[in-house]
Design a protein around this motif. Structure first.
Motif: not given
Length: 589
Positions: A174-182, A185-192
């Motif tokens: 749960v934490a991972g999906s929220l961390l990645a999506g919100f 990804l918006p701040n660091l992009g796919v690579r990071y």
């Protein structure tokens, strides 16, 4: 005596290891969902963001997890040091996740291979096979982690132990999906985001190794550090590499041609790109999640122009407008010069591209224009405002997040937010559709708005001197050899007064700035605009009677239009338009 017997038969209590195993599995779950969310972006950017591609990615991911758990059941009892194995597995997941930074660059080659298949089911099976091969190793390794830790943690209290492990793993997910999506990804992009996901895997492995086999850390640390830094640094993931590169530079196909990347940023709801084409990169295109949204091409500028000026010409006395989707900002710019305008845009990053399209959106950020970052349906449901105009320019029909803007329920919500004489303006693409798909939408539209007028953005025979103005002006002569396949459908609860006489009256009220703007695309007279009228709703009565209405429960276009992408052919491009025009021609006296 009886008590003694029972005591001797009771298995001795086996205390579960310390908290570190729960934390390790939580980090593992967090990493897994971080990877899943971030991997979807590059795959859908190339293979299209359709409901089928997203389903195939999730299927491949879950199949790998199931396969890993199934395989481990044969070996787990023979494993002597399960916690050491668990650490190695986590390091393996991290390494392969970083390797995907390069492997994702093979996606264009995969696409070129499968596009030769014109049977939808075979096409999607081929895509699934490629996605599965790409993700099989890391997802299978992920699937092994739970049974490995379960052997060390559970002890005699099976139910309690499994419950604790499962809850820890899911809380991490749960934490991972929220961390990645919100956040990531918006701040660091796919690579990071992928690199951080790999760090979480490494953290789970190191934590377990430190508490179970601390003597092994000195053997793992140097190669682990070298592999992590090397793969992170050498991974050639970038949006450009998805089109022009390949794994380790072995794929050199130049799929972009003369196109240049001018802007690229990740957002919470997708990624936003601006590409320049042609001489000096003058023809700029806006892409959302890799799919075209709008551009400075004549056909796209015409669409934005009509979505802006048709409302103004239909009712010059209107006070308020709502625009769904900022796009290049052209329609919002036009309407905000004449009405109090609200634009609803779900992805804030889109507005950062406005400067690339200043030729058609000059002055879009003004005191008469409010921008709301929200989902269109959510905004309409919560607002009490009534609008004289609502202009809806969503993304393509096959986009999984766009299809619900074409349903009966959405149209009814929009209608409820129109004033008594309000007008609804809908962009609708006909290209690559089958007649029955268009019939379904038109029947849906007619069931909500009983009066319609339908304009096309380019009419057969138009010869337009079109100039893209900027640092280097680019002039071209455009001859429309056929009617465009993009419609602007006007809907109303009352008859629409937009005949030639009404257009002439409204056109005379436009100022010099408006006339110059219209002249840009060859719409320099009321007659030129009226020439784009394709038909009025009454002329299509009877054409769509057998079609099914599109609803939220059955958004048929979301499931049928991706098949048209596979079956794409010159015959299919104009099929819906030709069928509709033939019906109108035969029905006219």
């Amino acid at each position: 005596m009886q008590t003694s017997t029972n005591s001797s038969q009771t298995p001795p209590h086996q205390p579960r290891p310390a908290w570190f195993l729960l934390l390790a599995l939580s980090l593992s779950g967090m990493a897994a969902l971080t990877h899943q969310v971030s991997w979807i972006r590059p795959i859908t950017s190339v293979l299209q963001s359709t409901v089928y591609v997203v389903a195939l990615i999730l299927t491949a991911f879950m199949l790998g997890l199931a396969l890993g758990s199934f395989i481990m059941r044969f070996w787990i009892d023979a494993v002597g040091r399960p916690l050491l194995l668990y650490s190695i597995v986590e390091f393996g997941i991290a390494a392969y996740a970083l390797l995907l930074l390069s492997l994702f660059s093979t996606l264009p080659t995969i696409l070129q291979t499968v596009t030769a298949i014109k049977t939808p089911l075979l096409y999607y099976f081929a895509e699934f096979s490629c996605i599965l091969l790409l993700l099989l190793i890391p997802t299978t390794l992920m699937g092994t982690t739970f049974p490995i830790l379960a052997k060390s943690y559970v002890g005699s209290s099976v139910g309690k132990g499994i419950g604790e492990l499962y809850s820890a793993n899911n809380l991490g997910a749960v934490a991972g999906s929220l961390l990645a999506g919100f956040i990531l990804l918006p701040n660091l992009g796919v690579r990071y985001t992928i690199i951080i996901g790999a760090l979480l895997n490494v953290g789970a492995g190191v934590l377990t190794l430190f508490h179970s086999h601390p003597d092994k850390l000195k053997f793992f640390a140097p190669p682990l550090l070298a592999v992590f830094v090397g793969l992170s640094y050498c991974g050639n993931y970038s949006l450009t590499s998805l089109y022009n590169g390949g794994a380790c530079g072995f794929y050199n196909a130049n799929n972009l041609g003369d196109q240049k990347f001018l802007f690229y940023e990740e957002g919470s709801y997708g990624y936003v790109t601006v590409i320049g084409q042609g001489q000096f990169g003058a023809v700029k295109r806006l892409l959302l999640n890799g799919q075209g949204s709008s551009s400075l091409r004549l056909s796209d500028v015409r669409t934005s122009t009509l979505l802006g000026y048709l409302p103004v010409l239909a009712n010059p006395r209107a006070q308020t407008s709502l625009v769904i989707g900022f796009g290049t900002g052209a329609s919002s710019s036009i309407l905000s010069r004449h009405t109090k305008t609200t634009t609803v845009e779900i992805e804030p990053k889109v507005l950062k591209t406005a400067g690339f399209f200043e030729m058609i959106n000059a002055g879009v950020f003004n005191a008469n224009h409010e921008i709301v970052y929200d989902d269109a349906r959510h905004f309409l449901l919560r607002t009490d405002n009534k609008y004289d105009f609502i202009a809806n320019h969503p993304l393509e029909l096959y986009q999984s997040f766009s299809s619900l803007l074409f349903t009966k329920e959405f149209l009814e919500i929009a209608k409820s937010r129109l004033s008594a004489d309000g007008l609804y303006f809908q962009w609708f693409p006909l290209y690559d559709l089958k007649p029955e798909e268009y019939q379904g939408f038109y029947k849906t539209f007619d069931s909500v708005f009983p009066h319609q007028m339908v304009f096309v953005n380019l009419r057969k025979g138009e010869n337009i001197d079109y100039e893209i103005k900027g640092t280097n002006n680019l002039r071209s002569q455009y001859l429309a050899k056929q009617n465009s396949n993009e419609l602007i459908i006007i809907g109303s609860a009352k008859p629409i007064a937009l005949g030639l006489a009404a257009l002439r009256t409204s056109f005379a009220l436009l100022n010099s700035e408006d006339r110059s703007y219209l002249q840009l695309t060859g719409l320099d007279s009321p007659e030129a605009i009226f020439n784009l009228l394709l038909f009025e709703g009454e002329e299509l009565k009877g054409y769509y009677e057998a079609a099914a209405i599109i609803t939220d429960d059955k958004p048929s276009l979301e499931f049928s239009t991706p098949f048209r992408l596979v079956e794409k052919s010159p015959q299919l491009v104009n099929q819906a338009m030709d069928d509709m025009l033939n019906y109108i021609e035969l029905s006219r006296p």
